[in-house]
Design a protein around this motif. Structure first.
Motif, short mmCIF file in Angstrom:
data_model
loop_
_atom_site.label_atom_id
_atom_site.label_comp_id
_atom_site.label_asym_id
_atom_site.label_seq_id
_atom_site.Cartn_x
_atom_site.Cartn_y
_atom_site.Cartn_z
N ARG A 69 0.86 -1.19 0.00
CA ARG A 69 0.00 0.00 0.00
C ARG A 69 0.89 1.23 0.00
N ALA A 70 0.59 2.19 -0.87
CA ALA A 70 1.41 3.40 -0.96
C ALA A 70 0.51 4.62 -1.10
N THR A 71 0.95 5.73 -0.49
CA THR A 71 0.32 7.02 -0.72
C THR A 71 1.41 7.99 -1.16
N PHE A 72 1.02 8.97 -1.95
CA PHE A 72 1.96 9.95 -2.50
C PHE A 72 1.46 11.35 -2.19
N PHE A 73 2.38 12.26 -1.97
CA PHE A 73 2.00 13.66 -1.79
C PHE A 73 1.38 14.14 -3.10
N GLY A 74 0.39 14.97 -3.00
CA GLY A 74 -0.23 15.51 -4.20
C GLY A 74 -1.63 14.98 -4.40
N ASP A 75 -1.80 13.66 -4.50
CA ASP A 75 -3.16 13.16 -4.78
C ASP A 75 -3.84 12.56 -3.55
N GLY A 76 -3.09 12.18 -2.51
CA GLY A 76 -3.69 11.67 -1.28
C GLY A 76 -4.39 10.33 -1.42
N GLN A 77 -4.34 9.73 -2.59
CA GLN A 77 -5.00 8.46 -2.85
C GLN A 77 -4.14 7.31 -2.36
N GLU A 78 -4.75 6.25 -1.84
CA GLU A 78 -3.99 5.05 -1.47
C GLU A 78 -3.99 4.08 -2.65
N TYR A 79 -2.80 3.66 -3.03
CA TYR A 79 -2.64 2.69 -4.11
C TYR A 79 -2.30 1.35 -3.50
N ARG A 80 -2.86 0.29 -4.05
CA ARG A 80 -2.60 -1.06 -3.56
C ARG A 80 -2.13 -1.95 -4.70
N ALA A 81 -1.21 -2.83 -4.37
CA ALA A 81 -0.71 -3.79 -5.35
C ALA A 81 -0.37 -5.07 -4.60
N LEU A 82 -0.43 -6.19 -5.30
CA LEU A 82 -0.03 -7.46 -4.71
C LEU A 82 1.34 -7.84 -5.24
N ALA A 83 2.12 -8.47 -4.38
CA ALA A 83 3.45 -8.94 -4.76
C ALA A 83 3.63 -10.37 -4.28
N SER A 84 4.45 -11.10 -4.99
CA SER A 84 4.80 -12.46 -4.62
C SER A 84 6.30 -12.48 -4.34
N CYS A 85 6.67 -12.86 -3.11
CA CYS A 85 8.06 -12.80 -2.68
C CYS A 85 8.65 -14.19 -2.52
N SER A 86 9.82 -14.38 -3.10
CA SER A 86 10.52 -15.67 -3.04
C SER A 86 11.78 -15.51 -2.21
N PRO A 87 12.00 -16.44 -1.27
CA PRO A 87 13.19 -16.33 -0.43
C PRO A 87 14.46 -16.68 -1.19
N ASP A 88 15.53 -15.99 -0.85
CA ASP A 88 16.86 -16.38 -1.30
C ASP A 88 17.73 -16.46 -0.05
N ARG A 89 18.99 -16.58 -0.21
CA ARG A 89 19.90 -16.80 0.92
C ARG A 89 19.85 -15.67 1.94
N ASP A 90 19.65 -14.44 1.48
CA ASP A 90 19.75 -13.28 2.37
C ASP A 90 18.44 -12.56 2.66
N GLY A 91 17.44 -12.70 1.82
CA GLY A 91 16.21 -11.94 2.00
C GLY A 91 15.10 -12.46 1.13
N LEU A 92 14.32 -11.54 0.57
CA LEU A 92 13.20 -11.89 -0.30
C LEU A 92 13.26 -11.05 -1.57
N GLU A 93 13.10 -11.70 -2.71
CA GLU A 93 12.97 -11.04 -4.00
C GLU A 93 11.49 -11.01 -4.32
N CYS A 94 10.94 -9.83 -4.56
CA CYS A 94 9.50 -9.68 -4.73
C CYS A 94 9.16 -9.15 -6.11
N ARG A 95 8.16 -9.74 -6.71
CA ARG A 95 7.68 -9.34 -8.03
C ARG A 95 6.24 -8.87 -7.86
N MET A 96 5.97 -7.66 -8.29
CA MET A 96 4.61 -7.12 -8.18
C MET A 96 3.75 -7.66 -9.31
N GLU A 97 2.50 -7.95 -9.01
CA GLU A 97 1.60 -8.51 -10.02
C GLU A 97 1.32 -7.53 -11.14
#
Length: 147
Positions: A69-97
């Motif tokens: 979920r993200a909001t930006f200055f200027g429009d005040g609208q909340e944007y939503r997106a889904l992501a799928s995150c895959s683990p690797d050795r150190d963290g997570l690599e995430c791809r947004m739908e």
């Protein structure tokens, strides 16, 4: 008793991923920025949150679904997106739908989000949407537990 300890040893020896330590059950991480923040000033990012995906969304086995979920200055609208995150050795690599990618790394109890090469796109039915572009000079965003 000794037999029980030997049976539990392999479980304890398995390394836990960031998904195991930070993204189980009802997780929530967020960052809020002020208008004068030097973090990604070109994007006008006001806030960014990572939460559990909405009930009923589909995801692949072995991945961690995340709602962004993200909001930006200027429009005040909340944007939503889904992501799928895959683990690797150190963290997570995430791809947004919709469009884009990002990386998550642990930073104590917090997580560090780095915008990927493809940026992060947030679409909207009512507007053209918003984007976070990768920027070499921009520091990763540190998101802390909500609340």
């Amino acid at each position: 008793m000794r037999a029980l300890a030997l049976l539990l040893l392999p479980i304890a020896a398995q390394a836990q991923t960031l998904a195991d330590t930070h993204f189980t059950m009802n997780f929530c991480y967020e960052v809020r920025l002020d208008a004068g923040s030097a973090v990604r000033p070109q994007a006008g990012l006001r806030s960014l949150a990572l939460t559990r995906e909405p009930a009923g969304s589909m995801h692949s086995l072995g991945t961690t679904p995340v709602q962004v979920r993200a909001t930006f200055f200027g429009d005040g609208q909340e944007y939503r997106a889904l992501a799928s995150c895959s683990p690797d050795r150190d963290g997570l690599e995430c791809r947004m739908e919709d469009e884009g990618d990002f990386r998550l790394d642990g930073e104590g109890e917090a997580v560090r989000l780095s915008v990927g090469e493809d940026g992060m796109g947030f679409g909207s039915v009512w507007s053209d949407g918003q984007r976070l572009e990768p920027a070499a000079e921009a520091a990763p965003l540190v998101l802390r537990r909500c609340g």
